[in-house]
Write a protein that holds these residues in place. Sequence first.
Motif, PDB file in Angstrom:
ATOM      1  N   ALA A   1      -7.564  28.896  59.075  1.00 21.62           N
ATOM      2  CA  ALA A   1      -8.571  29.242  58.069  1.00 21.62           C
ATOM      3  C   ALA A   1      -8.815  28.097  57.094  1.00 21.62           C
ATOM      4  N   ASP A   2      -7.862  27.180  56.983  1.00 17.99           N
ATOM      5  CA  ASP A   2      -8.061  26.027  56.104  1.00 17.99           C
ATOM      6  C   ASP A   2      -8.962  24.970  56.756  1.00 17.99           C
ATOM      7  N   ARG A   3      -9.259  25.136  58.053  1.00 23.18           N
ATOM      8  CA  ARG A   3     -10.104  24.175  58.771  1.00 23.18           C
ATOM      9  C   ARG A   3     -11.352  24.801  59.366  1.00 23.18           C
ATOM     10  N   VAL A   4     -11.302  26.109  59.662  1.00 26.92           N
ATOM     11  CA  VAL A   4     -12.403  26.784  60.353  1.00 26.92           C
ATOM     12  C   VAL A   4     -12.701  28.094  59.635  1.00 26.92           C
ATOM     13  N   ALA A   5     -13.979  28.352  59.383  1.00 23.44           N
ATOM     14  CA  ALA A   5     -14.369  29.649  58.822  1.00 23.44           C
ATOM     15  C   ALA A   5     -14.214  30.706  59.913  1.00 23.44           C
ATOM     16  N   LEU A   6     -13.823  31.899  59.522  1.00 26.89           N
ATOM     17  CA  LEU A   6     -13.638  32.976  60.497  1.00 26.89           C
ATOM     18  C   LEU A   6     -14.951  33.207  61.242  1.00 26.89           C
ATOM     19  N   PRO A   7     -14.949  32.936  62.545  1.00 20.55           N
ATOM     20  CA  PRO A   7     -16.178  33.105  63.317  1.00 20.55           C
ATOM     21  C   PRO A   7     -16.465  34.586  63.580  1.00 20.55           C
ATOM     22  N   LYS A   8     -17.729  34.867  63.876  1.00 20.45           N
ATOM     23  CA  LYS A   8     -18.112  36.233  64.215  1.00 20.45           C
ATOM     24  C   LYS A   8     -17.550  36.552  65.601  1.00 20.45           C
ATOM     25  N   THR A   9     -16.715  37.576  65.668  1.00 22.10           N
ATOM     26  CA  THR A   9     -16.140  38.005  66.943  1.00 22.10           C
ATOM     27  C   THR A   9     -15.530  39.389  66.776  1.00 22.10           C
ATOM     28  N   ALA A  10     -15.511  40.150  67.847  1.00 28.36           N
ATOM     29  CA  ALA A  10     -14.847  41.455  67.844  1.00 28.36           C
ATOM     30  C   ALA A  10     -13.377  41.317  68.241  1.00 28.36           C
ATOM     31  N   LEU A  11     -12.947  40.114  68.592  1.00 22.56           N
ATOM     32  CA  LEU A  11     -11.562  39.869  68.980  1.00 22.56           C
ATOM     33  C   LEU A  11     -10.693  39.841  67.717  1.00 22.56           C
ATOM     34  N   PRO A  12      -9.578  40.576  67.709  1.00 27.12           N
ATOM     35  CA  PRO A  12      -8.695  40.516  66.533  1.00 27.12           C
ATOM     36  C   PRO A  12      -8.179  39.093  66.330  1.00 27.12           C
ATOM     37  N   MET A  13      -8.382  38.563  65.127  1.00 27.63           N
ATOM     38  CA  MET A  13      -7.979  37.191  64.808  1.00 27.63           C
ATOM     39  C   MET A  13      -7.008  37.202  63.626  1.00 27.63           C
ATOM     40  N   ARG A  14      -5.973  36.339  63.718  1.00 23.40           N
ATOM     41  CA  ARG A  14      -5.004  36.185  62.628  1.00 23.40           C
ATOM     42  C   ARG A  14      -5.063  34.760  62.109  1.00 23.40           C
ATOM     43  N   ARG A  15      -4.915  34.620  60.816  1.00 18.44           N
ATOM     44  CA  ARG A  15      -4.827  33.289  60.217  1.00 18.44           C
ATOM     45  C   ARG A  15      -3.460  32.682  60.550  1.00 18.44           C
ATOM     46  N   ILE A  16      -3.464  31.436  60.960  1.00 17.66           N
ATOM     47  CA  ILE A  16      -2.217  30.745  61.279  1.00 17.66           C
ATOM     48  C   ILE A  16      -1.542  30.335  59.976  1.00 17.66           C
ATOM     49  N   ARG A  17      -0.293  30.712  59.863  1.00 12.96           N
ATOM     50  CA  ARG A  17       0.521  30.374  58.695  1.00 12.96           C
ATOM     51  C   ARG A  17       1.518  29.283  59.092  1.00 12.96           C
ATOM     52  N   PRO A  18       2.019  28.513  58.120  1.00 16.92           N
ATOM     53  CA  PRO A  18       2.939  27.412  58.445  1.00 16.92           C
ATOM     54  C   PRO A  18       4.203  27.847  59.185  1.00 16.92           C
ATOM     55  N   PHE A  19       4.636  29.073  59.022  1.00 11.26           N
ATOM     56  CA  PHE A  19       5.876  29.527  59.652  1.00 11.26           C
ATOM     57  C   PHE A  19       5.678  30.037  61.078  1.00 11.26           C
ATOM     58  N   MET A  20       4.450  30.071  61.576  1.00 15.17           N
ATOM     59  CA  MET A  20       4.182  30.647  62.902  1.00 15.17           C
ATOM     60  C   MET A  20       4.492  29.662  64.020  1.00 15.17           C
ATOM     61  N   LEU A  21       5.321  30.123  64.946  1.00 15.22           N
ATOM     62  CA  LEU A  21       5.707  29.355  66.131  1.00 15.22           C
ATOM     63  C   LEU A  21       5.559  30.266  67.344  1.00 15.22           C
ATOM     64  N   TRP A  22       5.532  29.677  68.547  1.00 11.17           N
ATOM     65  CA  TRP A  22       5.461  30.457  69.780  1.00 11.17           C
ATOM     66  C   TRP A  22       6.649  30.046  70.650  1.00 11.17           C
ATOM     67  N   CYS A  23       7.527  30.982  70.954  1.00  9.91           N
ATOM     68  CA  CYS A  23       8.741  30.690  71.725  1.00  9.91           C
ATOM     69  C   CYS A  23       8.405  30.412  73.191  1.00  9.91           C
ATOM     70  N   ASP A  24       8.867  29.255  73.689  1.00 10.14           N
ATOM     71  CA  ASP A  24       8.680  28.929  75.107  1.00 10.14           C
ATOM     72  C   ASP A  24      10.030  28.675  75.801  1.00 10.14           C
TER      73      ASP A  24
END
Length: 171
Positions: free
Chosen positions: A59-82
């Motif tokens: 959200a600090d780089r892109v305005a929330l686009p129009k979409t029906a897809l549920p979108m979450r703002r990325i926070r600094p603590f968010m990681l994806w386990c691989d």
Amino acid sequence: MKTVLVRPAPGGRSRAIVQVGPLRIPAAIGRAGRTSRKREGDGGTPIAAMPLLSGFLRADRVALPKTALPMRRIRPFMLWCDEPGHPSYNRLVRAPFRPSHEEMRRKDGLYDICLVLDWNVTSRRRNAGSAIFFHLIRPGYEPTAGCIAVARRDMLRILPHMRRGTVVRVL
């Protein structure tokens, strides 16, 4: 939109065409091309029908686009386990997190808009691949690690047609 098609394109195994209705958009896929036997770290994009689950955006780089897809703002603590052996494999996790992971808040902007494909998410198998996203592309349409990537302007054009359950079918 019920189905988005991803077809191989001329120019190498890591190039594709994404078809959304009448739109045809150049894309990059995994450095190893498409695969029907996806494994963690193989660089392949799974040949599969993968429903969209949700999305993330910076959200600090892109305005929330129009979409029906549920979108979450990325926070600094968010990681994806691989890390295949971890109970949170192929899931969103919080920093600090020591096992192998991807940062969602990337400096290179690839995940400024990042859609989660249901590859090994709702029904997980160890080593079957993780973090298969539909995200923004590197300059020059460089290959991905297994994701599907398009230019920002193209992502913004197709997002209004996306919703939870839209199937992204890699042929």
